[in-house]
Design a protein around this motif. Structure first.
Motif, PDB file in Angstrom:
ATOM      1  N   HIS A 241       0.843  -1.192   0.000  1.00 13.66           N
ATOM      2  CA  HIS A 241       0.000   0.000   0.000  1.00 13.66           C
ATOM      3  C   HIS A 241       0.880   1.245   0.000  1.00 13.66           C
ATOM      4  O   HIS A 241       1.857   1.327   0.737  1.00 13.66           O
ATOM      5  CB  HIS A 241      -0.916   0.013   1.222  1.00 13.66           C
ATOM      6  N   THR A 242       0.544   2.200  -0.848  1.00 17.44           N
ATOM      7  CA  THR A 242       1.279   3.462  -0.884  1.00 17.44           C
ATOM      8  C   THR A 242       0.369   4.587  -0.399  1.00 17.44           C
ATOM      9  O   THR A 242      -0.822   4.607  -0.696  1.00 17.44           O
ATOM     10  CB  THR A 242       1.775   3.786  -2.306  1.00 17.44           C
ATOM     11  N   PHE A 243       0.949   5.498   0.333  1.00 16.71           N
ATOM     12  CA  PHE A 243       0.201   6.623   0.903  1.00 16.71           C
ATOM     13  C   PHE A 243       0.696   7.929   0.288  1.00 16.71           C
ATOM     14  O   PHE A 243       1.909   8.181   0.272  1.00 16.71           O
ATOM     15  CB  PHE A 243       0.416   6.719   2.421  1.00 16.71           C
TER      16      PHE A 243
ATOM     17  N   LEU B 276      -5.863   2.172  11.987  1.00 16.06           N
ATOM     18  CA  LEU B 276      -5.386   2.642  10.689  1.00 16.06           C
ATOM     19  C   LEU B 276      -5.683   1.605   9.611  1.00 16.06           C
ATOM     20  O   LEU B 276      -6.122   1.943   8.509  1.00 16.06           O
ATOM     21  CB  LEU B 276      -3.880   2.927  10.762  1.00 16.06           C
ATOM     22  N   ARG B 277      -5.481   0.335   9.913  1.00 16.43           N
ATOM     23  CA  ARG B 277      -5.754  -0.716   8.923  1.00 16.43           C
ATOM     24  C   ARG B 277      -7.219  -0.711   8.501  1.00 16.43           C
ATOM     25  O   ARG B 277      -7.536  -0.744   7.310  1.00 16.43           O
ATOM     26  CB  ARG B 277      -5.363  -2.093   9.481  1.00 16.43           C
ATOM     27  N   ARG B 278      -8.118  -0.666   9.465  1.00 14.26           N
ATOM     28  CA  ARG B 278      -9.547  -0.713   9.137  1.00 14.26           C
ATOM     29  C   ARG B 278      -9.963   0.507   8.323  1.00 14.26           C
ATOM     30  O   ARG B 278     -10.752   0.412   7.378  1.00 14.26           O
ATOM     31  CB  ARG B 278     -10.380  -0.788  10.421  1.00 14.26           C
ATOM     32  N   LEU B 279      -9.403   1.661   8.690  1.00 12.36           N
ATOM     33  CA  LEU B 279      -9.749   2.892   7.978  1.00 12.36           C
ATOM     34  C   LEU B 279      -9.283   2.835   6.529  1.00 12.36           C
ATOM     35  O   LEU B 279     -10.019   3.210   5.608  1.00 12.36           O
ATOM     36  CB  LEU B 279      -9.108   4.085   8.693  1.00 12.36           C
ATOM     37  N   VAL B 280      -8.064   2.337   6.314  1.00 13.63           N
ATOM     38  CA  VAL B 280      -7.509   2.269   4.963  1.00 13.63           C
ATOM     39  C   VAL B 280      -8.226   1.215   4.132  1.00 13.63           C
ATOM     40  O   VAL B 280      -8.619   1.464   2.989  1.00 13.63           O
ATOM     41  CB  VAL B 280      -5.994   1.972   5.017  1.00 13.63           C
ATOM     42  N   ILE B 281      -8.433   0.020   4.707  1.00  6.43           N
ATOM     43  CA  ILE B 281      -9.039  -1.073   3.942  1.00  6.43           C
ATOM     44  C   ILE B 281     -10.500  -0.775   3.611  1.00  6.43           C
ATOM     45  O   ILE B 281     -10.961  -1.014   2.495  1.00  6.43           O
ATOM     46  CB  ILE B 281      -8.940  -2.408   4.715  1.00  6.43           C
ATOM     47  N   SER B 282     -11.237  -0.221   4.583  1.00  7.95           N
ATOM     48  CA  SER B 282     -12.660   0.056   4.335  1.00  7.95           C
ATOM     49  C   SER B 282     -12.842   1.241   3.398  1.00  7.95           C
ATOM     50  O   SER B 282     -13.901   1.419   2.803  1.00  7.95           O
ATOM     51  CB  SER B 282     -13.384   0.338   5.649  1.00  7.95           C
TER      52      SER B 282
END
Length: 339
Positions: free
Chosen positions: A67-69, A89-95
């Motif tokens: 993943h790139t930000f 952070l994971r849930r926010l990015v994946i969702s």
């Protein structure tokens, strides 16, 4: 308490421009960080250190997965996760996975933006209420473009009060369209960001996309349409009832507004505030409330919004600054004794 997290990749995007991302972590969590080679040392109170360690562990894992930000996206994510302990952070990015909106790939950047997009998918009428820069209009236009391109609707209708609720356009030079266009420019800007300019022009010419003041909606039934009523805080109560009752079969409507920027004449109640009171318990309608944490413009905009809220609260301003669903925005009337 001290903790150490190894960060072998993604150091540049983690720190951000002028270290703004690390400063955000330190300020919001009350910690101090030090970088030693590829290890981040964290020091502070137990709760802050544990939270920072969890956030950085998610970041390291996401980077390792490819993943790139972008700097702006990561800063937005960090603002959310440092202020809401229930969000990782994971849930926010994946969702918030990217979606295609015409020529744009977009992902909701905050929890409320994700709720907003999901509410639009689930409900036929959604209210997005909050300060400037939270993506209310932009995401609504993006969802409208996606619905049109996916042939879920046959047209997009974008509308807003032309001026401060009165729609007095006669003094402006030019044709009626030329008089109206400056007030509707933000809607055009969002469209041109989503679609090629030639395609927008063609769709406008065919009437597949229609942009007009709220007053022009009177007497119509908007079937098979994605309708966006923007700047709704400046619609009168009569205008709001009128536009809400235009919705036809196979149509979605999104109403957006910022109750801190009501330009109606003194004594005139905003139709958006009245609609929130009247419709709060109606099934099939969703209200999504944004706040300064959802501002995705320059970081300074978030601080400006917060400063104005504090100033208005301290000075007892007459305008209602935050919409509390279920509470009337009007002051209680004093009861008078009958003679």
């Amino acid at each position: 308490m001290k903790a150490t997290v190894e960060i072998s990749r993604g150091i540049e995007s983690l720190f951000g421009t002028r270290d703004e991302n690390i400063r955000l972590l330190e300020e919001n969590l009350g910690i101090v960080t030090r970088l030693h080679d590829s290890c981040m040392e964290i020091e502070g109170e137990d709760a802050g250190v544990a939270r920072a360690e969890s956030i950085l562990a998610d970041y390291v894992a996401l980077v390792a997965e490819g993943h790139t930000f972008s700097n702006g996206d990561l800063n937005s994510y960090l603002r959310v996760v440092t202020q809401d302990p229930e969000v990782t952070l994971r849930r926010l990015v994946i969702s918030g996975k990217q979606r295609s909106f015409g020529k744009k790939l977009l992902a909701p950047k905050t929890v409320n933006q994700r709720r907003y997009v999901e509410a639009i998918e689930r409900n036929d009428l959604v209210f997005g209420i909050g300060p400037a820069g939270t993506g209310k209009t932009y995401l609504a236009v993006a969802m409208g473009v996606a619905a049109l391109m996916g042939k879920k609707v046959s047209r997009i209708i974008l509308t807003r009060p032309a001026v401060e609720a009165g729609e007095r356009l006669g003094f402006l030079p030019g044709t009626l369209q030329e008089k109206v266009d400056p007030y509707l420019r933000p809607l055009y800007d969002a469209l041109f960001d989503m679609l090629e300019s030639e395609k927008v022009e063609r769709l406008l010419e065919r009437g597949t996309i229609e942009i007009a003041p709220i007053a022009f909606m009177r007497g119509r039934t908007l079937n098979d349409s994605f309708v966006i009523a923007d700047e709704a805080q400046n619609a009168t109560c009569e205008q709001m009832k009128m536009i809400l009752t235009r919705q036809g079969f196979n149509s979605k409507m999104v109403v957006t507004g910022d109750v801190t920027q009501i330009d109606l004449p003194l004594g005139k109640r905003s139709g958006l505030l009245e609609a929130a009171d009247v419709l709060k318990d109606v099934e099939g309608i969703s209200f999504v409330q944004f706040d300064e944490r959802d501002v995705v413009r320059h970081a300074l905009v978030q601080r400006i919004v917060k400063a104005y809220e504090k100033y208005q609260d301290a000075n007892g301003a007459g305008r209602q600054l935050s919409l509390r669903l279920g509470e009337s925005a009007e002051p209680p009337r004093e009861e008078t004794e009958e003679a």
